[in-house]
Design an enzyme around this catalytic site. Structure first.
Site, short mmCIF file in Angstrom:
data_model
loop_
_atom_site.label_atom_id
_atom_site.label_comp_id
_atom_site.label_asym_id
_atom_site.label_seq_id
_atom_site.Cartn_x
_atom_site.Cartn_y
_atom_site.Cartn_z
N GLY A 219 0.79 -1.24 0.00
CA GLY A 219 0.00 0.00 0.00
C GLY A 219 0.82 1.27 0.00
O GLY A 219 0.28 2.36 0.14
N THR A 220 2.14 1.15 -0.18
CA THR A 220 2.95 2.37 -0.16
C THR A 220 3.09 3.00 -1.54
O THR A 220 3.87 3.92 -1.73
CB THR A 220 4.35 2.10 0.43
OG1 THR A 220 4.84 0.88 -0.11
CG2 THR A 220 4.31 2.02 1.93
N GLY A 221 2.39 2.46 -2.51
CA GLY A 221 2.33 3.13 -3.81
C GLY A 221 3.30 2.58 -4.85
O GLY A 221 3.63 3.29 -5.81
N LYS A 222 3.71 1.32 -4.71
CA LYS A 222 4.68 0.77 -5.68
C LYS A 222 4.03 0.65 -7.06
O LYS A 222 4.61 1.09 -8.06
CB LYS A 222 5.20 -0.60 -5.19
CG LYS A 222 5.92 -0.51 -3.86
CD LYS A 222 6.44 -1.84 -3.39
CE LYS A 222 5.37 -2.80 -2.95
NZ LYS A 222 4.60 -2.39 -1.77
N GLU A 438 -10.04 3.10 31.58
CA GLU A 438 -9.65 4.14 30.62
C GLU A 438 -9.28 5.44 31.35
O GLU A 438 -8.40 6.18 30.91
CB GLU A 438 -10.76 4.40 29.60
CG GLU A 438 -11.10 3.22 28.71
CD GLU A 438 -9.91 2.61 27.98
OE1 GLU A 438 -8.97 3.34 27.65
OE2 GLU A 438 -9.91 1.38 27.79
N HIS A 441 -5.62 5.47 32.22
CA HIS A 441 -4.76 5.86 31.07
C HIS A 441 -4.85 7.38 30.87
O HIS A 441 -3.84 8.06 30.72
CB HIS A 441 -5.26 5.22 29.77
CG HIS A 441 -5.08 3.74 29.68
ND1 HIS A 441 -3.90 3.11 29.94
CD2 HIS A 441 -5.96 2.75 29.34
CE1 HIS A 441 -4.05 1.80 29.76
NE2 HIS A 441 -5.30 1.57 29.39
#
Ligand code: ADP
Length: 524
Positions: A219-222, A438, A441
């Site tokens: 998905g990095t655009g190759k 929560e 945190h």
């Protein structure tokens, strides 16, 4: 891989063969139906015993008879209520010398046919089963090919490459559509210049690289970058995935490679893109049994084709992989894929640029801040960002709004990161525990000096999580100072502490925090 346009096949062969599977199938069916029809026609006459037939002759019930091979077909005089108008009987194997005189003495018209059916029909009926078998065979081979994406070349067409060809108006994606990969674009600029003017390079004796390996997470655009390179160079773009070469028959992959390279040479200057090269280009000789032969032969053929490029062929091969570590060293040798272009997951600035590209056609409201979206999306690939913009647009459309606002991006982000909301899941006790957890945190994230700013706290279950506390780093971090590491660990363990303080005990809900904290500690 997202190919927006409808690609052409590398070698369009749209002219149907005159005797393709469909035609033969129809011819065979026509004969089959005709045969049944004739048979039905014949079975309409009633079959009677030979003795009854002779009896009915003497009783003067018969008007005429026709001899047809071993059968006698006859017509009764007039029609009676209990009988059809015609009958047939089988002639006994022992010759009956009395029959003809009997017929003559009763004034019955006798007709003799030399054959039951016209000769041509008999021949055709003879070959009908073979026709049917052949048609079925051709038909199923076509179906198989279509399912495998070949879809052409008839029975023996497995060897045709099924590379997709983008040419001229088929390919509209240029470098303006690929954002945040400036380094990679620069590396490929030389290839564009070469494909545009190969003579210029040849005249000074410069040798251009034949293969370039694009490496990076999915998905990095190759694919996008390869396609845009072809667009910028204004050359045909052949695209295929490594796994598409492989068929169940050994040798098919190799001949597909040959076919694709031949096609590309014919259309040179051209650019070939092989996605997922690791599916054929893994280190050879590591597999067990014969299953690997096909892969190895295919790889050998790719290597042979690349070695076979003569100096004046302007064909460049780009290959993509997210597993460069498993590639056969022969692929990476000089003269083959000796150049490497690395595509990383985009940093914050690159994410803003990618978001801008994808929101070009999406009307944004004033409060939508792409920089903020980029800050929320650490670790997202270009494809994830494209998906995020689309999800935000879908939220806007669902609300019948004409532009996409900040809330839509937030919702889209939460959905992409954690899955859709599951409102029905928590009982009051669990909700109380989640709230306590929560809050632990959140308080630490708010109070500790080195903590990333708090973005949101939620006790709405999403995906696997019962609640979430999200912080928003100001910028992407690549290494961590000790104070930051300690703060992160404290925030992660804060949920478990809060449960203990507020409710007096701890739950399995903290297991994931402990896992994450351990992993973070190992990493940093
Ligand atoms: P890969 O081949 O590396 O798996 P793709 O090229 O198929 O990734 O990318 C999938 C989609 O993600 C593209 O069609 C595009 O919409 C989007 N995309 C990925 N990287 C970028 C980028 N750098 N700029 C713009 N869009 C991108």
């Amino acid at each position: 891989m997202a190919d927006e346009q409808d690609p052409k096949q590398a070698k369009p062969n749209t002219k149907p063969h005159p005797f393709d599977g469909h035609t033969l199938m129809w011819i065979a069916w026509a004969f089959f139906v005709y045969y049944i029809f004739i048979d039905l026609n014949q079975t309409q006459s009633r079959l009677i015993p030979y003795s009854q037939f002779k009896q009915e002759i003497t009783e003067k019930k018969v008007e005429s008879v026709t001899f047809k091979l071993d059968e006698i077909h006859g017509k009764y005089l007039g029609t009676t209520a209990d009988k059809t108008n015609s009958f047939k009987t089988i002639i006994p194997a022992i010759p009956d010398a009395d029959l003809l005189p009997l017929l003559e003495s009763n004034n019955i018209t006798v007709v003799a046919l030399s054959q039951a059916d016209p000769k041509w029909l008999q021949v055709l009926l003879g070959i009908l089963p073979w026709l049917l078998i052949m048609a079925f065979f051709i038909y199923s081979s076509r179906m198989l090919q279509n399912r495998m994406g070949g879809g052409r070349g008839g029975l023996f067409g497995f060897s045709k490459s099924n590379a997709r060809l983008f040419e001229g108006s088929d390919n509209q994606l240029g470098y303006a559509d690929v954002a945040g990969v400036e380094g990679a674009k620069q590396d490929l600029q030389e290839i564009i210049d070469f494909l545009k003017q190969p003579e210029k390079f040849r005249s000074v004796g410069a040798k251009m690289p034949r293969g370039i390996l694009l490496m990076g997470p999915p998905g990095t655009g190759k694919t996008l970058l390869a396609k845009a390179t072809a667009f910028e160079a204004k050359v045909p773009f052949f695209s295929i995935s490594g796994s598409e070469f492989i068929e169940m028959y050994v040798g098919v992959g190799a001949s597909r490679v040959r076919d694709m390279f031949n096609e590309a040479r014919k259309r040179a200057p051209a650019l070939i893109f092989i996605d997922e090269i690791d599916s054929v280009g893994r280190v050879r000789g590591t597999g067990m049994g014969g299953g690997n032969d096909e892969r190895e032969q295919t790889l050998n053929q790719i290597l042979a084709e690349m070695d076979g490029f003569s100096g004046d062929e302007a064909v460049v091969v780009l290959a993509a992989t997210n597993r460069p570590d498993v590639l056969d060293p022969a692929l990476l040798r000089p003269g083959r894929f000796d150049r490497k272009v690395m595509l990383e997951l985009p940093q914050q600035g690159a994410r803003v640029d990618i978001l801008k590209v994808h929101s070009r056609k999406v009307p944004l409201s004033k409060d939508a801040d792409l920089t903020e979206v980029a800050r929320m999306t650490v670790g997202f690939s270009g494809a994830d960002l494209a998906n995020l913009v689309n999800e935000a647009a879908l939220f806007a459309a669902r609300e019948n709004l004409v532009d996409v606002n900040r809330a839509h991006f937030n919702k889209a982000h939460d959905k992409v990161m954690m899955g859709s909301e599951r409102k029905d899941l928590l009982n009051p006790n669990e909700r109380k525990r989640t709230a306590a957890h929560e809050s632990g945190h959140a308080i630490l994230a708010l109070k500790l000096p080195h903590a990333d700013p708090l973005r949101q706290v939620s006790i709405i279950p999403r995906g696997m999580a019962l609640g979430t506390t999200e912080q928003l780093p100001e910028e992407d971090r690549h290494n961590y100072a000790q104070a930051y590491v300690e703060t992160r660990l404290a925030v992660m363990l804060g949920g478990r502490c809060a449960e203990k303080i507020i409710l007096g005990d701890v739950s399995s809900g903290a297991a994931n925090d402990l896992e994450q904290a351990t992993r973070f500690l190992v990493m940093s």
